[in-house]
Design a protein around this motif. Structure first.
Motif, PDB file in Angstrom:
ATOM      1  N   ALA A 131      16.348  24.910 -42.606  1.00 19.95           N
ATOM      2  CA  ALA A 131      16.604  24.300 -41.312  1.00 19.95           C
ATOM      3  C   ALA A 131      15.344  23.821 -40.606  1.00 19.95           C
ATOM      4  O   ALA A 131      15.419  22.946 -39.745  1.00 19.95           O
ATOM      5  CB  ALA A 131      17.343  25.291 -40.405  1.00 19.95           C
ATOM      6  N   GLY A 132      14.187  24.379 -40.917  1.00 19.96           N
ATOM      7  CA  GLY A 132      12.982  24.011 -40.199  1.00 19.96           C
ATOM      8  C   GLY A 132      12.846  24.786 -38.909  1.00 19.96           C
ATOM      9  O   GLY A 132      13.531  25.792 -38.684  1.00 19.96           O
ATOM     10  N   PRO A 133      11.945  24.340 -38.007  1.00 20.43           N
ATOM     11  CA  PRO A 133      11.666  25.100 -36.785  1.00 20.43           C
ATOM     12  C   PRO A 133      12.897  25.250 -35.894  1.00 20.43           C
ATOM     13  O   PRO A 133      13.718  24.342 -35.775  1.00 20.43           O
ATOM     14  CB  PRO A 133      10.581  24.275 -36.085  1.00 20.43           C
ATOM     15  CG  PRO A 133       9.980  23.427 -37.165  1.00 20.43           C
ATOM     16  CD  PRO A 133      11.087  23.142 -38.126  1.00 20.43           C
ATOM     17  N   ASP A 134      13.001  26.405 -35.257  1.00 21.05           N
ATOM     18  CA  ASP A 134      14.075  26.738 -34.329  1.00 21.05           C
ATOM     19  C   ASP A 134      13.723  26.132 -32.966  1.00 21.05           C
ATOM     20  O   ASP A 134      12.675  26.431 -32.389  1.00 21.05           O
ATOM     21  CB  ASP A 134      14.182  28.265 -34.253  1.00 21.05           C
ATOM     22  CG  ASP A 134      15.312  28.777 -33.381  1.00 21.05           C
ATOM     23  OD1 ASP A 134      15.639  28.123 -32.378  1.00 21.05           O
ATOM     24  OD2 ASP A 134      15.853  29.850 -33.698  1.00 21.05           O
ATOM     25  N   ALA A 135      14.610  25.285 -32.424  1.00 16.67           N
ATOM     26  CA  ALA A 135      14.315  24.615 -31.152  1.00 16.67           C
ATOM     27  C   ALA A 135      14.208  25.604 -30.000  1.00 16.67           C
ATOM     28  O   ALA A 135      13.393  25.415 -29.092  1.00 16.67           O
ATOM     29  CB  ALA A 135      15.385  23.564 -30.853  1.00 16.67           C
ATOM     30  N   ASN A 536      16.780  19.945 -35.364  1.00 18.67           N
ATOM     31  CA  ASN A 536      16.971  21.083 -34.470  1.00 18.67           C
ATOM     32  C   ASN A 536      16.552  20.648 -33.079  1.00 18.67           C
ATOM     33  O   ASN A 536      15.390  20.284 -32.854  1.00 18.67           O
ATOM     34  CB  ASN A 536      16.151  22.278 -34.950  1.00 18.67           C
ATOM     35  CG  ASN A 536      16.642  22.802 -36.281  1.00 18.67           C
ATOM     36  OD1 ASN A 536      17.841  22.810 -36.551  1.00 18.67           O
ATOM     37  ND2 ASN A 536      15.723  23.236 -37.133  1.00 18.67           N
ATOM     38  N   GLN A 537      17.474  20.714 -32.111  1.00 17.50           N
ATOM     39  CA  GLN A 537      17.250  19.976 -30.877  1.00 17.50           C
ATOM     40  C   GLN A 537      17.942  20.610 -29.676  1.00 17.50           C
ATOM     41  O   GLN A 537      18.859  21.429 -29.811  1.00 17.50           O
ATOM     42  CB  GLN A 537      17.730  18.535 -31.055  1.00 17.50           C
ATOM     43  CG  GLN A 537      19.118  18.398 -31.654  1.00 17.50           C
ATOM     44  CD  GLN A 537      19.323  17.072 -32.379  1.00 17.50           C
ATOM     45  OE1 GLN A 537      18.490  16.175 -32.368  1.00 17.50           O
ATOM     46  NE2 GLN A 537      20.474  16.940 -33.023  1.00 17.50           N
ATOM     47  N   ALA A 549      19.386  12.157 -15.243  1.00 16.83           N
ATOM     48  CA  ALA A 549      18.557  11.714 -16.364  1.00 16.83           C
ATOM     49  C   ALA A 549      18.723  12.686 -17.515  1.00 16.83           C
ATOM     50  O   ALA A 549      18.956  13.885 -17.312  1.00 16.83           O
ATOM     51  CB  ALA A 549      17.094  11.608 -15.954  1.00 16.83           C
ATOM     52  N   LEU A 550      18.599  12.177 -18.736  1.00 18.46           N
ATOM     53  CA  LEU A 550      18.801  12.977 -19.938  1.00 18.46           C
ATOM     54  C   LEU A 550      17.561  12.908 -20.820  1.00 18.46           C
ATOM     55  O   LEU A 550      16.989  11.836 -21.023  1.00 18.46           O
ATOM     56  CB  LEU A 550      20.010  12.447 -20.719  1.00 18.46           C
ATOM     57  CG  LEU A 550      20.364  13.177 -22.011  1.00 18.46           C
ATOM     58  CD1 LEU A 550      20.917  14.567 -21.705  1.00 18.46           C
ATOM     59  CD2 LEU A 550      21.370  12.369 -22.824  1.00 18.46           C
ATOM     60  N   THR A 551      17.174  14.076 -21.341  1.00 19.65           N
ATOM     61  CA  THR A 551      16.075  14.159 -22.304  1.00 19.65           C
ATOM     62  C   THR A 551      16.574  14.884 -23.542  1.00 19.65           C
ATOM     63  O   THR A 551      17.300  15.872 -23.434  1.00 19.65           O
ATOM     64  CB  THR A 551      14.873  14.920 -21.712  1.00 19.65           C
ATOM     65  OG1 THR A 551      14.441  14.265 -20.524  1.00 19.65           O
ATOM     66  CG2 THR A 551      13.719  14.967 -22.698  1.00 19.65           C
ATOM     67  N   LEU A 552      16.202  14.391 -24.717  1.00 19.42           N
ATOM     68  CA  LEU A 552      16.480  15.063 -25.976  1.00 19.42           C
ATOM     69  C   LEU A 552      15.155  15.377 -26.647  1.00 19.42           C
ATOM     70  O   LEU A 552      14.313  14.488 -26.817  1.00 19.42           O
ATOM     71  CB  LEU A 552      17.325  14.177 -26.894  1.00 19.42           C
ATOM     72  CG  LEU A 552      17.556  14.709 -28.317  1.00 19.42           C
ATOM     73  CD1 LEU A 552      18.453  15.940 -28.303  1.00 19.42           C
ATOM     74  CD2 LEU A 552      18.151  13.624 -29.208  1.00 19.42           C
ATOM     75  N   VAL A 553      14.963  16.654 -27.011  1.00 17.30           N
ATOM     76  CA  VAL A 553      13.749  17.053 -27.727  1.00 17.30           C
ATOM     77  C   VAL A 553      14.147  17.673 -29.059  1.00 17.30           C
ATOM     78  O   VAL A 553      15.197  18.312 -29.180  1.00 17.30           O
ATOM     79  CB  VAL A 553      12.883  18.039 -26.912  1.00 17.30           C
ATOM     80  CG1 VAL A 553      12.347  17.377 -25.660  1.00 17.30           C
ATOM     81  CG2 VAL A 553      13.655  19.308 -26.578  1.00 17.30           C
ATOM     82  N   GLN A 554      13.276  17.489 -30.060  1.00 21.23           N
ATOM     83  CA  GLN A 554      13.487  18.072 -31.376  1.00 21.23           C
ATOM     84  C   GLN A 554      12.281  18.928 -31.754  1.00 21.23           C
ATOM     85  O   GLN A 554      11.139  18.614 -31.398  1.00 21.23           O
ATOM     86  CB  GLN A 554      13.687  16.983 -32.428  1.00 21.23           C
ATOM     87  CG  GLN A 554      14.970  16.196 -32.256  1.00 21.23           C
ATOM     88  CD  GLN A 554      15.173  15.163 -33.353  1.00 21.23           C
ATOM     89  OE1 GLN A 554      14.243  14.804 -34.059  1.00 21.23           O
ATOM     90  NE2 GLN A 554      16.396  14.672 -33.488  1.00 21.23           N
ATOM     91  N   ALA A 555      12.552  20.020 -32.464  1.00 17.82           N
ATOM     92  CA  ALA A 555      11.488  20.897 -32.954  1.00 17.82           C
ATOM     93  C   ALA A 555      10.950  20.313 -34.256  1.00 17.82           C
ATOM     94  O   ALA A 555      11.711  20.100 -35.213  1.00 17.82           O
ATOM     95  CB  ALA A 555      12.026  22.302 -33.173  1.00 17.82           C
TER      96      ALA A 555
END
Length: 586
Positions: A131-135, A536-537, A549-555
């Motif tokens: 899965a990679g890094p955990d958000a 992962n986000q 406003a909306l922000t989406l971040v990914q690990a």
């Protein structure tokens, strides 16, 4: 000597008074737990016992509105949190400014709500983590490293907080130490004690533990909190109830959810009025009381409401149970039973002038990629017998094999929910935005519905009730915001399938299936306003007055370690679109 076994988790903060909060803990022995704040606020509670574990939900009173205050947890006179040698910032409680929600011309505080779902605390099986890094871990580490950084006001965990059917290597070793894993349910969770292993694993990471101690959280379950495809259909339920291990699993799942997640969703007033909470606390050992409650709830889901409503200034959040509240009998199939549907309608429509933004938390998305929606609606028609019993049997097999059990798989419920959202966004007191917040589907996207201006409601399948509909487009901007996973694998087949689901070719296939299933048109059409994004986000909504406003971040894994990368920053107010050129569609 009693110690702190798990927690503290900051759960409820009162946005009306700014003076009250609740803190959840698990202690190692029966004791009285005290929370003591730097500003003089405090609270204490004796623990209650369930299955040999000891919990307290401490109501902290006397907090200073509009402040951030550090707190400690004490058992007796001994401080147990923060721990000795702590390298993380102090745990704090932040309260909103005392601005009345209905004060004319008053400038409200901005409200920042981060949300996501589907988090493996550790990859199943204990091998390589695909899965990679955990958000969530990455967010916690970033905030802990920069105490002055902007934090969410609340964290919404929209399902699959734990995976009872996909355990890690470490959890499997604990299971093997107490029973034979060659016997059912094998490496899955069997009882309450084993559920506690999952919460230990999920909440013990040092940074995550600190984050949950200082950012209030709201939670709701989804299927993996119990088992994959929980309550897919009446036939599924009959098959599961025939398994010798299932009763203990479902009872333990509901018990552990009540203790670890549900209680913290409630306000102090709701806790005080809860007869089950009172009975468990009054007993030297609340295990049998809680077991009886869980067993009765499984037998008759309508007797318990897991849904709830929260208010953050002029933002209303309605969290909806889309798992346990289902009606599964094929002839009456519904996402929500009648009482739950009435509660949801009142929670959404009551006193619309008191909020500027309406958020509906549903672990399952309302608007799916169009092909997926059409497949689920077609499958529901087949299972209902529209093409005869042979097709109905094929439909049931397909429903289970392909997880066809979202809102679209309950067509009348989808139509009613759609009409409810239209009503909520209409009229002189309509909020600026109406957003459905969801997870489950292991990718993120924004979908925007379009109502027909004439608005005659939807055509219905033969024999079905017509959808209620007054028609007309709402004044509010209505959106489906989906964010998943926080930490989980995303196979290439899922990426390909969901991308195709939004394509023109996918839509054409969906229309063909709709004709075969004799489905009527849904009451809305919709398009993709952003995404799909895979990774992962976490999404964050920032709501200030009538702006959104909306922000989406990914690990992302980097040479410096896991980092959060912003892939979307966008205004959701109707009069403007992107507020940053940083939007990237993956």
């Amino acid at each position: 000597m009693a110690g702190l076994r798990l927690g503290p988790l900051l759960r409820y903060v009162d946005w009306d008074s700014g003076a009250t909060a609740t803190v959840w803990v698990e202690a190692s022995r029966p004791c009285t737990v005290e929370v003591r704040c730097a500003d003089g606020a405090s609270g204490a509670s004796p623990t209650f016992s369930v299955a040999g574990h000891h919990y307290a939900l401490v109501v902290v009173e006397g907090l200073t509105p509009g402040s951030t205050t550090a707190y400690e947890v004490l058992i007796g006179s001994r401080r147990v949190w923060p721990p000795d040698g702590n390298r993380l910032p102090p745990s704090t409680i932040t309260t909103p400014s005392p601005t009345p929600r209905d004060a004319a011309g008053a400038e409200p505080d901005p409200v920042r709500i981060a949300f996501g779902s589907c988090r493996w605390a550790a990859a199943p099986g204990g091998g390589h983590d695909p899965a990679g890094p955990d958000a969530l871990v990455t967010l916690a580490a970033r905030l802990a490293a920069d105490p002055g950084a902007e934090r969410p006001d609340v964290l919404l965990l929209l399902g699959d907080q734990v995976y009872a059917d996909e355990t890690s290597g470490a959890t499997r070793r604990r299971l093997a130490a107490r029973r034979d894993l060659d016997e059912a349910p094998g490496t899955e969770i069997a009882d309450y004690e084993e559920y506690t292993y999952l919460y230990d694993e999920s909440w013990r990471d040092a940074e995550v533990r600190w984050l949950l101690s200082t950012v209030p959280s709201c939670m709701i379950f989804d299927d993996h909190d119990v088992i994959d495809d929980w309550n897919t259909s009446a036939a599924w339920q009959r098959d599961m109830r025939a398994l010798p291990w299932w009763h203990e699993r479902i009872v333990s799942g509901l018990m552990s959810y009540w203790v670890h997640q549900h209680l913290g969703n409630l306000s102090p007033a709701e806790l005080a009025a809860d007869p089950v909470y009172a009975a468990v606390r009054a007993s030297p050992d609340g295990t049998e009381t809680l077991r009886r409650f869980a067993a009765e709830t499984d037998a008759d889901p309508a007797r318990t409401r897991w849904s709830y409503r929260r208010v953050f200034g002029r933002v209303r959040l309605v969290m909806v149970d889309t798992r346990a509240a289902r009606v599964l009998a094929e002839e009456r199939r519904a996402m929500l039973d009648a009482e739950e549907g009435d509660w949801l309608r009142d929670a959404v429509l009551n006193d619309p002038s008191s909020y500027d933004h309406l958020l509906v938390g549903s672990s399952l998305p309302w608007l799916l990629p169009p092909l997926v929606h059409d497949v689920e609606r077609w499958n529901a028609a087949l299972c209902a017998g529209v093409r005869g019993q042979r097709w109905a049997r094929v439909g049931e097999k397909l429903r289970r094999a392909s997880d066809l059990e979202h809102w679209a798989a309950f067509p009348q419920s989808f139509d009613r929910f759609t009409e409810l959202l239209r009503e909520a966004g209409s009229g002189p007191d309509a909020p600026a935005t109406v957003c459905v917040l969801s997870g489950d589907v292991h990718h993120a996207y924004i979908a925007e519905p379009r109502w027909p201006d004439s608005g005659a409601g939807s055509d219905s399948a033969p024999g079905a009730d017509s959808a209620p509909g007054a028609g007309g487009s709402p004044a509010s901007r209505v959106l489906q915001l989906t964010c998943s996973p926080v930490h989980n694998s995303i196979p290439r087949s899922i990426r390909t399938g969901f991308r195709f689901g939004w394509s023109r070719a996918g839509r054409r296939i969906g229309r063909l299936l709709s004709r075969h299933g004799r489905n009527g048109r849904p009451p809305v059409t919709w398009g993709k306003a952003g995404g799909p994004w895979f990774g992962n986000q976490l999404m964050t909504l920032t709501l200030h007055g009538r702006k959104s406003a909306l922000t989406l971040v990914q690990a992302k894994a980097t040479r410096q370690g896991a980092q959060l990368e912003a892939v979307l920053e966008r205004s959701l107010t109707p009069e403007s679109e992107a507020i940053s050129g940083h939007s990237t569609e993956c």
